[in-house]
Design a protein around this motif. Structure first.
Motif, mmCIF file in Angstrom:
data_model
loop_
_atom_site.group_PDB
_atom_site.id
_atom_site.type_symbol
_atom_site.label_atom_id
_atom_site.label_comp_id
_atom_site.label_asym_id
_atom_site.label_seq_id
_atom_site.Cartn_x
_atom_site.Cartn_y
_atom_site.Cartn_z
ATOM 1 N N SER A 362 0.704 -1.256 0.064
ATOM 2 C CA SER A 362 -0.036 -0.361 0.088
ATOM 3 C C SER A 362 0.557 1.657 -0.050
ATOM 4 N N PHE A 363 1.187 1.813 -0.976
ATOM 5 C CA PHE A 363 1.907 3.386 -1.583
ATOM 6 C C PHE A 363 1.429 4.034 -0.815
ATOM 7 N N ASN A 364 -0.226 3.868 -0.404
ATOM 8 C CA ASN A 364 -0.921 4.956 0.016
ATOM 9 C C ASN A 364 -0.288 5.454 1.372
ATOM 10 N N LYS A 365 0.034 4.248 2.272
ATOM 11 C CA LYS A 365 0.577 3.948 3.776
ATOM 12 C C LYS A 365 1.564 4.935 4.698
ATOM 13 N N ILE A 366 2.004 5.438 2.424
ATOM 14 C CA ILE A 366 3.534 5.284 3.171
ATOM 15 C C ILE A 366 2.980 7.187 2.759
ATOM 16 N N LEU A 367 2.409 7.501 2.471
ATOM 17 C CA LEU A 367 2.067 9.137 2.491
ATOM 18 C C LEU A 367 0.878 9.479 3.535
ATOM 19 N N GLU A 368 0.429 8.514 4.054
ATOM 20 C CA GLU A 368 -1.015 8.876 5.328
ATOM 21 C C GLU A 368 -0.150 8.403 6.306
ATOM 22 N N HIS A 404 -19.350 -11.500 0.135
ATOM 23 C CA HIS A 404 -17.447 -11.893 0.222
ATOM 24 C C HIS A 404 -17.138 -12.751 -1.817
ATOM 25 N N LEU A 405 -16.237 -12.718 -2.290
ATOM 26 C CA LEU A 405 -16.065 -12.757 -3.337
ATOM 27 C C LEU A 405 -15.084 -13.761 -3.807
ATOM 28 N N GLN A 406 -14.599 -14.549 -4.301
ATOM 29 C CA GLN A 406 -13.224 -15.536 -5.017
ATOM 30 C C GLN A 406 -12.935 -15.025 -6.455
ATOM 31 N N LEU A 407 -12.058 -14.639 -6.357
ATOM 32 C CA LEU A 407 -11.755 -14.353 -8.377
ATOM 33 C C LEU A 407 -10.373 -14.187 -8.205
ATOM 34 N N LEU A 408 -9.893 -15.031 -9.703
ATOM 35 C CA LEU A 408 -9.422 -16.422 -10.122
ATOM 36 C C LEU A 408 -7.908 -15.802 -10.692
ATOM 37 N N ALA A 409 -7.066 -15.639 -10.284
ATOM 38 C CA ALA A 409 -5.584 -14.555 -11.153
ATOM 39 C C ALA A 409 -4.962 -15.576 -11.656
ATOM 40 N N LYS A 410 -4.072 -15.294 -12.936
ATOM 41 C CA LYS A 410 -3.110 -15.592 -13.377
ATOM 42 C C LYS A 410 -2.313 -15.420 -12.857
ATOM 43 N N ASN A 411 -1.842 -14.503 -12.636
ATOM 44 C CA ASN A 411 -0.919 -13.788 -11.723
ATOM 45 C C ASN A 411 -1.639 -12.354 -10.895
ATOM 46 N N LEU A 412 -0.394 -12.118 -9.924
ATOM 47 C CA LEU A 412 -1.133 -10.802 -9.193
ATOM 48 C C LEU A 412 -1.129 -9.522 -9.528
ATOM 49 N N ASN A 413 0.196 -9.590 -10.353
ATOM 50 C CA ASN A 413 0.963 -8.396 -11.254
ATOM 51 C C ASN A 413 0.891 -7.674 -9.406
ATOM 52 N N SER A 414 -0.507 -5.961 -9.856
ATOM 53 C CA SER A 414 0.327 -5.515 -8.447
ATOM 54 C C SER A 414 -1.266 -5.444 -7.526
ATOM 55 N N ILE A 415 -1.906 -7.299 -7.888
ATOM 56 C CA ILE A 415 -2.975 -7.338 -6.227
ATOM 57 C C ILE A 415 -1.985 -7.111 -5.142
ATOM 58 N N ASN A 416 -2.609 -6.568 -4.290
ATOM 59 C CA ASN A 416 -2.017 -6.268 -2.530
ATOM 60 C C ASN A 416 -3.303 -6.166 -1.938
ATOM 61 N N ALA A 417 -2.910 -6.934 -0.689
ATOM 62 C CA ALA A 417 -3.827 -6.642 0.194
ATOM 63 C C ALA A 417 -4.669 -5.087 0.540
ATOM 64 N N GLY A 429 -15.622 -2.457 -1.631
ATOM 65 C CA GLY A 429 -15.038 -3.088 -1.038
ATOM 66 C C GLY A 429 -13.861 -2.286 -0.666
ATOM 67 N N ASN A 430 -13.198 -3.671 -0.943
ATOM 68 C CA ASN A 430 -11.704 -4.000 -0.703
ATOM 69 C C ASN A 430 -11.031 -5.734 -0.482
ATOM 70 N N ILE A 431 -10.187 -5.359 -1.253
ATOM 71 C CA ILE A 431 -9.464 -6.902 -1.447
ATOM 72 C C ILE A 431 -8.384 -7.197 0.135
#
Length: 1005
Positions: A362-368, A404-417, A429-431
């Protein structure tokens, strides 16, 4: 004998009056004199004395004394006091002012004052300084000492009188405003130090109409200047008004709204330094460990990107043991609206930014910076006010309200919690986290949708990674989309789907969806295959070559491979499934490339962004296999829609897929753009949708609807565009038919493409003007009749010898009289003189052509151009006459003609007679007044004012109207005896002035 005759007359005796009439006059004079003396005594002014520090601004005989704006006295004299320190103003007050002169009555001088807090006394700029007074109480008094400034507002003045206590005055001053929701509702009337000198008491007056806004628990704060707070991630700016920034001010709000009692006079309040200090916070206790990165006043409490509170204080718990982990006690202020959610089920944890070589959590947290995250408790649970901070975010389970959903991804790329989930750029919502799937290749991404937004998700929803910017489009049109700031910085997931269909079943927790890499991948979810022979040299590239339909991108080549026999290539095209109906057996796919021929350019979009594929719908059964056609298929009458051919001198920005509009609504598109046989013109094939084909009739007029068309002059500016799409991508527009009886257009019917809407409306008759010299005229200049545009200039050409000019015009066919054989055309330019100004708009817009209609029944194509306006001898309506005079005088075109001071006509032009011995004025009498004119009518000059004056006769002023005084005019009268009415072109003489009998003439009924 003589006889004497004696005649005796009897005297008449009258009783005389005791008093002569002549005594009445002196008696009446005595009564009036006595009344004047009594009145003078009774209305005599009251003399008072007012002591001032100086006589600055006081003028004897001029400086007035005013009470509530009413003059009640004037300064009669000014003397210096014996001690030479002050001055005494001797003032004569109105005799009725005695009730105002009490012991505590106050006087002060009003001067213009401009300060940061207020502007006052501006009326004295024109009237001079004056002495104001405020009525007091007590016995009558005639000697006073003036105040240095205006008297304070009385405690019984209308409104609510309250006080606020502050530790210091700050920039608050007398006159500073009091605000409620940024509306000024009162002002500061006074301030003073309390006896212990620790507090400043500030007295406020709330206007009567706003007094109900102040409650007993209202919270006041110093709203002076600008309150700025923030961090690297952003800042917050608060101010009440520009006046409060400069001059200071006080604001208040009501934490309980209408639930509290109203404040009364003399109620006191605390004045806080800032809005945050004034806010009625809800307080709880949080316990931190020894290594918590918490800053008093800055560390915030946040939920779903919303600030709910902050850490007010942090102290070491002296009663704790050395073995206790959580030894720091913090007082946390929360928004009162959060109170119902602070229960035993509420959880708090510190959310810190994590930066490492393999992850930026979370780059946003660096600023916050570090903040306190909260998981709201369940309303109805037992309230709680003392909590211990958790080390990490609590594990989420399906018991949390929402989806609550489950998404299937081939790779995470820029996905973070903790990244957001967005619907139409709104966070819903949020991851929550992710894990490796059972196949050890893909990932399961767990997503939470807030309860109030879960209805937006259904079985047709499509999820895709959505980070940063998305730029799509081409030269004709483009789209630049930026995600919300958080998604831009730290990434996120977006989704879309059909939410209008109410038949979708609610989803259950754990529902599974695929996660696409991008919005385009999510959109292009279907595939077809295109075979391209190697003999065809078209360049087809993966992720570059687009598939277009009616000017819209509907797919993209995702992969290209060579066949085993090396004779062909097979391109895999991924497309939007909503266009599945296009992919049937007889549909055609071809390539559009830029072409340059005969000095023209088509396919400019393909030149800039690369060649693209175009599909045209056919018929037959659905298929996934197609062959690339060598060229665009010819339009056939049997194809869907109405097929038309439009001929144009140039294609301009028109290309395949360019929209066709009618009343700014899309009704069709361009099928093909090709050169005709000669290569000098372009043939454009259009397809009009079946549902709109009835708008196209055999008198249809199409025009270039590309870009923005600006027309007009300094008095009338017209800016027009067909649609936003046509501005960017080009377009063809259809004018509504003017003939309701016109037949419907037939298949493959040919039409002309006009260059602009104005040319299409004109549908012009071609006219050529010949000038025997070179004229200053530009292509596109208007042709005007009485300042109405009736045509335009198509071309201006100078002859080879530079001695003449040929001008090509288009005149609207609706006005055949304008191209009648005897019509007149001339060059109009700006003329500015001492007596008149003609065509001032030509200064900005340039010269133009003017025309007057002819009367001939025959039309002509060639006319001689004139350099000045021809003499206008008649109008098409009304009675046209001639008026003869020795000189023109002040008369000019447009001057009125009066009958009994009513305007009944006007001067339309003038000229010299053939022998130049007189002037002929051409005039027109309105149709409804022409019966007033007969052969014996007399005309005279009605310009100016006729003044007849004499010592005994007085002064007589005669004029027809104010208009005739300013601009001139004529008048006429007709005799009572019947005379034949006149016809057009009748001639009359103009007299200098009317005879008296003319003014008495009346027409017999």
């Amino acid at each position: 004998m003589s006889q004497e005759i004696s005649t005796t007359e009897s005297a008449i005796v009258k009783k005389s009056s005791k008093m002569s009439v002549i005594w009445i006059l002196p008696i009446l004079a005595a009564i009036i004199g006595i009344w004047m003396i009594v009145n003078a005594v009774m209305t005599a002014g009251i003399n008072i004395q007012v002591q001032f520090e100086s006589a600055d601004g006081i003028v004897v005989g001029k400086t007035e004394v005013r009470y509530k704006g009413l003059v009640v006295g004037v300064v009669k004299n000014v003397n210096i006091t014996k001690d030479m320190d002050n001055v005494i103003a001797h003032i004569e007050m109105d005799y009725r002012a005695d009730v105002l002169l009490k012991e505590t009555t106050a006087f002060w001088i009003v001067r213009p004052e401009v300060s940061l807090s207020q502007i006052s006394g501006l009326d004295t700029v024109f009237s001079g300084n004056y002495i104001a007074m405020a009525v007091g109480e007590g016995a009558t008094k005639h000697e006073f000492v003036a105040l240095d400034k205006a008297a304070p507002i009385s405690e019984d003045a209308p409104g609510l009188h309250i006080s606020v206590y502050a530790t210091n005055l700050g920039s608050v001053a007398i006159g500073s405003q009091v605000f409620y929701k940024k509306i000024a509702v009162g002002k500061v009337i006074d301030y003073e130090l309390e006896e212990d000198n620790d507090w400043v008491k500030i007295n406020l007056l709330i206007e009567k109409k706003y007094k109900k806004l102040v409650k007993v628990d209202s919270r006041f704060w110093n709203a002076s200047g600008i309150d700025i707070s923030g961090s690297l991630s952003g800042f917050h700016l608060r101010t009440e008004s520009l006046g409060s920034i400069v001059a200071g001010g006080i604001a208040f709000y009501n934490p309980n709204n209408d639930e509290s009692a109203l404040a009364e006079n003399s109620h006191t309040f605390n004045l806080y330094d800032t809005y945050d200090d004034a806010k009625a916070w809800f307080e709880i206790t949080l316990r931190f460990d020894n290594f918590s990165a918490v800053t008093v006043g800055k560390t915030k409490v946040r939920y779903a990107e919303h600030d709910l509170g902050f850490v007010k204080s942090l102290e070491f718990d002296k009663n704790s043991k050395d073995t206790d982990e959580y030894r720091w006690v913090g007082k946390v202020f929360l928004d009162p609206e959060v109170a119902p959610y602070i229960t035993e089920s509420t959880k708090f944890w510190l959310d810190k930014p994590i930066i490492s070589l393999d992850k930026m959590d979370s780059f946003n947290k660096i600023l916050e910076g570090t903040y306190i995250a909260i998981e709201p408790g369940i309303i109805g649970d037992k309230p709680k006010s003392d909590f211990t901070i958790l080390d990490t975010q609590p594990i989420n389970d399906y018991s949390k309200p929402g989806l609550h959903l489950q998404l299937l991804a081939k790779n995470l790329n820029s996905i973070n919690a903790e990244q957001g989930v967005y619907y139409k750029r709104m966070k819903v919502g949020n991851i929550e986290g992710f894990e490796l799937a059972e196949d050890n290749v893909s990932f399961n991404v767990h997503v939470y949708i807030e309860e109030k937004y879960q209805h937006l998700v259904n079985e047709n929803s499509v999820f895709f990674e959505d980070s940063g910017f998305e730029l799509t489009g081409n030269l004709q049109s483009f789209s630049l989309k930026s995600r919300p700031l958080q998604a831009l910085l730290v990434g996120g997931i977006s989704f879309h789907g059909d939410v209008k269909n109410k038949s979708h079943k609610p989803l259950e927790n754990g529902a599974i969806f695929p996660l696409y890499h991008s919005r385009k991948d999510a959109r292009y979810s279907e595939k077809v295959y295109l075979t391209v022979k190697n003999a065809n040299k078209n360049e087809i590239n993966a992720n570059i070559t687009r598939l277009m339909y009616q000017g819209e991108e509907i797919g993209m080549v995702s992969h290209v491979k060579v066949t085993k026999d090396l004779k062909s290539r097979i391109a895999t095209i991924k497309y939007d499934p909503k266009f599945t109906k296009l992919f049937v057996k007889n549909s055609a796919v071809w390539m559009v490339e830029p072409k340059i021929s005969a000095g023209s350019l088509t396919g400019l979009d393909a030149l800039v962004k690369g060649a693209y594929l175009v599909i045209k719908q056919g018929d037959g059964t659905p298929t996934k296999n197609f062959y690339l056609s060598d060229s665009a298929p010819a339009s056939r009458p049997g194809d869907p829609g109405l097929q038309l051919i439009i001929s144009s001198d140039e294609a301009g920005s028109i290309t395949v897929g360019t929209p066709v509009t009618y009343l700014q609504q899309h009704i069709g598109y361009v099928e093909t753009v090709n050169f005709n046989g000669s290569g000098k013109n372009v043939d454009i094939t259009l397809t009009i949708d079946d549902e709109y084909r009835h708008f196209v009739r055999d008198d249809a007029r199409f025009y270039q609807g590309s870009g923005i068309n600006v027309a007009g002059n300094i008095t009338d500016l017209d800016i027009r565009t067909e649609s936003l799409a046509s501005v960017i991508r080009g377009g063809i527009a259809l004018l509504p038919s003017e003939n309701s009886e016109a037949k419907a257009a037939s298949e493959m019917q040919k039409f002309k493409l006009f260059a602009s809407r104005s040319q299409a409306i004109l549908n012009g008759y071609d006219v050529q003007l010949e000038f025997d010299t070179v004229v200053d005229l530009q292509e596109g200049a208007p042709v005007k009749f009485n300042n109405h545009v009736v045509g335009n200039v198509n071309n201006v050409a100078v002859n080879n010898n530079l001695t003449g000019t040929k001008v090509s015009l288009s005149i609207s066919k609706k006005f055949p009289a304008l191209f009648a054989k005897d019509a007149k055309f001339w060059l109009s330019s700006a003329q500015i003189g001492l007596t008149n100004i003609e065509n001032p708009q030509a200064i900005l817009t340039g010269n133009f052509i003017s025309v007057v209609p002819g009367e001939s029944k025959n039309s002509a194509h060639i006319f001689s151009g004139l350099y000045s306006k021809p003499i206008v001898k008649s109008l098409t309506t009304g009675l046209n006459i001639g008026l003869r005079t020795n000189s023109l005088g002040s008369l000019k075109v447009g001057d009125p003609i009066y009958y009994r001071q009513i305007k009944v006509g006007k001067v339309i032009d003038f000229d010299l007679t053939r022998n130049a011995n007189a002037v002929i004025i051409y005039a027109n009498i309105d149709s409804k007044y022409q019966h007033l004119l007969n052969e014996n009518s007399r005309f005279w000059n009605a310009s100016g004012i006729d003044v007849d004056a004499g010592i005994f006769s007085g002064i007589k002023v005669r004029t027809e109207s104010l208009e005739s005084i300013l601009s001139g005019g004529l008048a006429f009268a007709s005799p009572a005896e019947g005379a034949p009415l006149v016809n057009n072109r009748a001639l009359f003489d103009i007299f200098d002035e009317p005879k008296k009998e003319w003014l008495d003439w009346q027409i017999n009924k």
